[in-house]
Design a protein around this motif. Structure first.
Motif, PDB file in Angstrom:
ATOM      1  N   HIS A  51     -67.333 -47.673  34.061  1.00 21.51           N
ATOM      2  CA  HIS A  51     -67.242 -46.331  34.650  1.00 21.51           C
ATOM      3  C   HIS A  51     -65.912 -46.131  35.373  1.00 21.51           C
ATOM      4  CE1 HIS A  51     -69.410 -42.836  36.782  1.00 21.51           C
ATOM      5  NE2 HIS A  51     -68.203 -42.873  37.332  1.00 21.51           N
ATOM      6  N   SER A  52     -65.489 -47.155  36.099  1.00 24.65           N
ATOM      7  CA  SER A  52     -64.328 -46.999  36.976  1.00 24.65           C
ATOM      8  C   SER A  52     -63.009 -46.857  36.220  1.00 24.65           C
ATOM      9  CB  SER A  52     -64.240 -48.169  37.963  1.00 24.65           C
ATOM     10  OG  SER A  52     -64.258 -49.409  37.285  1.00 24.65           O
ATOM     11  N   LEU A  53     -62.984 -47.165  34.928  1.00 22.78           N
ATOM     12  CA  LEU A  53     -61.773 -46.903  34.149  1.00 22.78           C
ATOM     13  C   LEU A  53     -61.540 -45.401  34.000  1.00 22.78           C
ATOM     14  CD1 LEU A  53     -62.032 -49.580  31.308  1.00 22.78           C
ATOM     15  CD2 LEU A  53     -60.163 -49.361  32.967  1.00 22.78           C
ATOM     16  N   THR A  54     -62.619 -44.637  33.909  1.00 22.96           N
ATOM     17  CA  THR A  54     -62.516 -43.187  33.763  1.00 22.96           C
ATOM     18  C   THR A  54     -62.562 -42.479  35.103  1.00 22.96           C
ATOM     19  OG1 THR A  54     -63.642 -43.384  31.630  1.00 22.96           O
ATOM     20  CG2 THR A  54     -63.532 -41.188  32.575  1.00 22.96           C
ATOM     21  N   ASP A  55     -63.303 -43.053  36.045  1.00 25.71           N
ATOM     22  CA  ASP A  55     -63.516 -42.416  37.350  1.00 25.71           C
ATOM     23  C   ASP A  55     -63.372 -43.455  38.458  1.00 25.71           C
ATOM     24  OD1 ASP A  55     -64.356 -40.769  39.449  1.00 25.71           O
ATOM     25  OD2 ASP A  55     -66.484 -41.123  39.031  1.00 25.71           O
ATOM     26  N   PRO A  56     -62.127 -43.821  38.806  1.00 31.93           N
ATOM     27  CA  PRO A  56     -61.934 -44.868  39.823  1.00 31.93           C
ATOM     28  C   PRO A  56     -62.392 -44.460  41.214  1.00 31.93           C
ATOM     29  CG  PRO A  56     -59.838 -43.879  39.202  1.00 31.93           C
ATOM     30  CD  PRO A  56     -60.845 -43.356  38.239  1.00 31.93           C
ATOM     31  N   GLY A  57     -62.679 -43.177  41.417  1.00 30.73           N
ATOM     32  CA  GLY A  57     -63.083 -42.704  42.727  1.00 30.73           C
ATOM     33  C   GLY A  57     -64.410 -43.240  43.219  1.00 30.73           C
ATOM     34  N   ILE A  58     -65.191 -43.881  42.347  1.00 27.49           N
ATOM     35  CA  ILE A  58     -66.453 -44.472  42.810  1.00 27.49           C
ATOM     36  C   ILE A  58     -66.203 -45.769  43.586  1.00 27.49           C
ATOM     37  CG2 ILE A  58     -67.773 -43.461  40.923  1.00 27.49           C
ATOM     38  CD1 ILE A  58     -67.846 -46.285  39.649  1.00 27.49           C
ATOM     39  N   LEU A  59     -64.972 -46.259  43.554  1.00 32.94           N
ATOM     40  CA  LEU A  59     -64.603 -47.470  44.299  1.00 32.94           C
ATOM     41  C   LEU A  59     -63.822 -47.102  45.545  1.00 32.94           C
ATOM     42  CD1 LEU A  59     -63.290 -49.695  41.350  1.00 32.94           C
ATOM     43  CD2 LEU A  59     -65.577 -49.731  42.374  1.00 32.94           C
ATOM     44  N   ALA A  60     -64.012 -47.869  46.603  1.00 36.26           N
ATOM     45  CA  ALA A  60     -63.162 -47.709  47.780  1.00 36.26           C
ATOM     46  C   ALA A  60     -61.704 -47.902  47.361  1.00 36.26           C
ATOM     47  CB  ALA A  60     -63.553 -48.724  48.846  1.00 36.26           C
ATOM     48  N   PRO A  61     -60.762 -47.195  47.986  1.00 36.85           N
ATOM     49  CA  PRO A  61     -59.354 -47.280  47.564  1.00 36.85           C
ATOM     50  C   PRO A  61     -58.819 -48.702  47.493  1.00 36.85           C
ATOM     51  CG  PRO A  61     -59.649 -45.478  49.100  1.00 36.85           C
ATOM     52  CD  PRO A  61     -60.950 -46.210  49.064  1.00 36.85           C
ATOM     53  N   GLU A  62     -59.225 -49.545  48.420  1.00 34.19           N
ATOM     54  CA  GLU A  62     -58.704 -50.918  48.399  1.00 34.19           C
ATOM     55  C   GLU A  62     -59.249 -51.704  47.213  1.00 34.19           C
ATOM     56  OE1 GLU A  62     -62.125 -50.740  51.439  1.00 34.19           O
ATOM     57  OE2 GLU A  62     -60.400 -49.516  50.812  1.00 34.19           O
ATOM     58  N   LEU A  63     -60.493 -51.408  46.795  1.00 33.68           N
ATOM     59  CA  LEU A  63     -61.042 -52.086  45.616  1.00 33.68           C
ATOM     60  C   LEU A  63     -60.315 -51.628  44.356  1.00 33.68           C
ATOM     61  CD1 LEU A  63     -64.905 -52.027  46.290  1.00 33.68           C
ATOM     62  CD2 LEU A  63     -63.339 -53.963  46.523  1.00 33.68           C
TER      63      LEU A  63
END
Length: 554
Positions: free
Chosen positions: A395-407
């Motif tokens: 998911h995070s390849l398309t929508d990195p916003g689900i991760l905290a910025p530092e992650l």
């Protein structure tokens, strides 16, 4: 009737309009609404929002502490700020009309790749089948040695696209008859391939390569335990819903995770005046003439509410229990859902494909046509598949916003795995041991295509444990009330009226919209309705339409 000993009435919704329709007293201890919605999953919230926006007084009773049901985002790993779509995770069947009608602040993003399937063949270097990113034709030619499979692929998916364009718009209309839907599709070959013959017959006629057949077949097996040649055509029904979404069959990434949809729906319902009571479990429905009552339970006791319409977002099995009716046939889910957080994407044995490309779409593991058939036979005999088939995506390849910025900045990524042919029956013995063994087996299948073990890439939570969790059908039954862990509440149906329906369209609105229960004024608005299943909001929309338009006609 007099209410049972009860707790407080559902608390007034602070977000409701101050001039919204108040509940009216009809008998001691019983408050009345125009509609009571049982279940605050996404379908129940869709129904509540439509009805409230039409000026009806609406109460939503939700058993859990929060709304959303299976369409939620959570932080499952202690001390790690990563919001994963814990159960459902991609969007295809949600009509844009529902998003517009309800004013939802919700968006999806296209994936850059459709799928990647790694291939290991004796005497050959590791390679894979990459679909999308402009590489489908070359990838199929490299796999099969000619353009034949690409041409077959193109023809087959052109056929499903034509069907999708005709069928998808009907899902938010009164049910067409079988004859009317066939006439609308206007393609006898497509009708026979998708509605009359087992999917295996169609795939074997179109494709020669085992891997290509398997990649296509998987859309008929998501959450559905069936063989490609099952005479019931349950695999065809599942396949159809997986290729018609949006009129294109695309499966998109919900921006912010699946919980973003739930949050938008809850906001829409509350803003329109619906009252939402979490921690309120419906325990009994008393049908009546023109008005029915719902007994609910909270931590403090029981209460009763009444309404002219009861909309049930729970499963048909739960509805039968609430009514005291005989239960429908048993349902059996068939999936292993695994959520992970990685410190980095693992390197592949196939040097020609970057992991960011391979995991951007659906990454197929052990899903050749023969492998799927073998896994089904083993599971049908009560044995865990030797090589469990599964598919993954990031998911995070398309929508990195689900991760905290530092992650996100440090290269972390989520990884979702959906295992096939793992029916509930496999877990009825030692559940935890079976779940652990199946997880090990499916990760071993994945590792066979990686240049490093996936375990080396797993992040650790605040307690030092690997960031990985697995959910079986029995977990989903316990946590979400899904019968047998079935993600569709039961086997899907073709999206047309039953053959027993009156072709003149004289049934009541509930039957015409596919939400009837056999009890006037009590409607299904969840995945167990006709044209239910998946994250779509369609059953919620259709139940609301049956209330608002009592005689739509066909």
């Amino acid at each position: 009737m007099t209410a049972a000993p009860r707790a407080h009435d559902p608390a007034p919704d602070r977000a409701a309009h101050p001039d919204s329709h108040p509940a009216r007293q009809t008998s001691p201890g019983t408050r009345r609404y125009d509609a009571v919605v049982i279940g605050g999953g996404h379908n129940g919230l869709v129904a509540a929002a439509y009805l409230a926006r039409a000026g009806r007084s609406v109460l939503v009773l939700e058993r859990l502490p929060a709304t959303g049901g299976a369409a939620v985002s959570t932080r499952p790993f202690p001390g790690v700020d990563a919001r994963l779509s814990r159960y459902s995770y991609l969007v295809s069947l949600l009509p844009s009309s529902i998003v517009r009608d309800l004013g939802l602040r919700f968006a999806t993003r296209k994936r850059t790749v459709s799928s990647y399937t790694p291939v290991r063949r004796p005497g050959a270097a590791p390679t894979g089948l990459l679909v999308g990113a402009g590489r489908t034709r070359a990838s199929l030619a490299a796999l099969t040695g000619s353009d034949r499979e690409y041409e077959a692929w193109r023809r087959f998916h052109a056929m499903t696209a034509r069907v999708a364009a005709q069928v998808f718009p009907t899902l938010t209309e009164p049910l067409p008859t079988r004859a009317a839907l066939r006439a609308r599709i206007a393609d006898d070959t497509a009708w026979r391939a998708l509605f009359e013959e087992p999917l295996g017959v169609t795939l074997e006629a179109h494709f020669a390569d085992d891997l290509v057949r398997g990649v296509v077949l998987t859309d008929g097996l998501i959450g559905t335990f069936a063989d490609a040649h099952d005479p019931s055509l349950v695999q065809n029904r599942c396949f159809l819903y997986h290729v018609i979404g949006g009129g294109t069959g695309d499966w998109d990434v919900p921006v912010g995770g699946m919980g973003a949809l739930t949050a938008a729906l809850e906001h829409s319902a509350r803003a329109a005046g619906a009252r939402i009571a979490t921690g309120h479990e419906a325990v009994r429905i008393h049908p009546g003439q023109g008005e029915s009552e719902v007994v609910y339970r909270t931590a403090d006791g029981e209460g009763t509410v009444a309404a002219s319409h009861i909309l049930v977002g729970a499963s048909p099995h739960t509805l039968a229990a609430l009514l005291g009716d005989p239960p429908p046939p048993p349902a059996e889910g068939s999936q292993l859902k695994v959520n992970m957080l990685l410190t980095r994407l693992p390197r592949l044995r196939d040097p020609a494909v970057d992991p960011a490309t391979a995991f951007a779409g659906t990454f197929h593991v052990a899903e050749g046509y023969g492998q799927l058939a073998r896994a089904y036979r083993e599971a049908a005999a009560g044995r865990a598949p030797t090589a469990p088939p599964a598919e993954l995506y990031c998911h995070s390849l398309t929508d990195p916003g689900i991760l905290a910025p530092e992650l996100a900045a440090s290269g972390h990524h989520t990884l979702t795995l959906f295992g096939l042919h793992t029916p509930a029956r496999l877990f009825t013995g030692d559940h935890d041991a079976t779940r652990a063994a199946l997880l090990d087996a499916v990760l071993a299948e994945l590792d066979a295509h990686l240049a490093e073990p996936l375990s080396d890439c797993l992040a650790r939570d605040a307690d030092g444990r690997p960031c990985i969790e697995a959910k079986t059908p029995l977990d989903l039954e316990r946590e979400l009330g899904l019968p047998g862990g079935h993600i569709f509440h039961g086997d899907l149906s073709f999206p047309h009226a039953p053959d027993t329906a009156d072709p003149a369209g004289t049934e009541d609105a509930a039957a015409q919209w596919g939400v009837a229960t056999g009890h006037p004024g009590i409607l299904l608005c969840g995945a167990g309705a006709l044209r239910g299943g998946g994250v779509s909001g369609i059953p919620g929309h259709n139940a609301a339409m049956a209330v608002l338009h009592p005689a739509p006609g066909r």
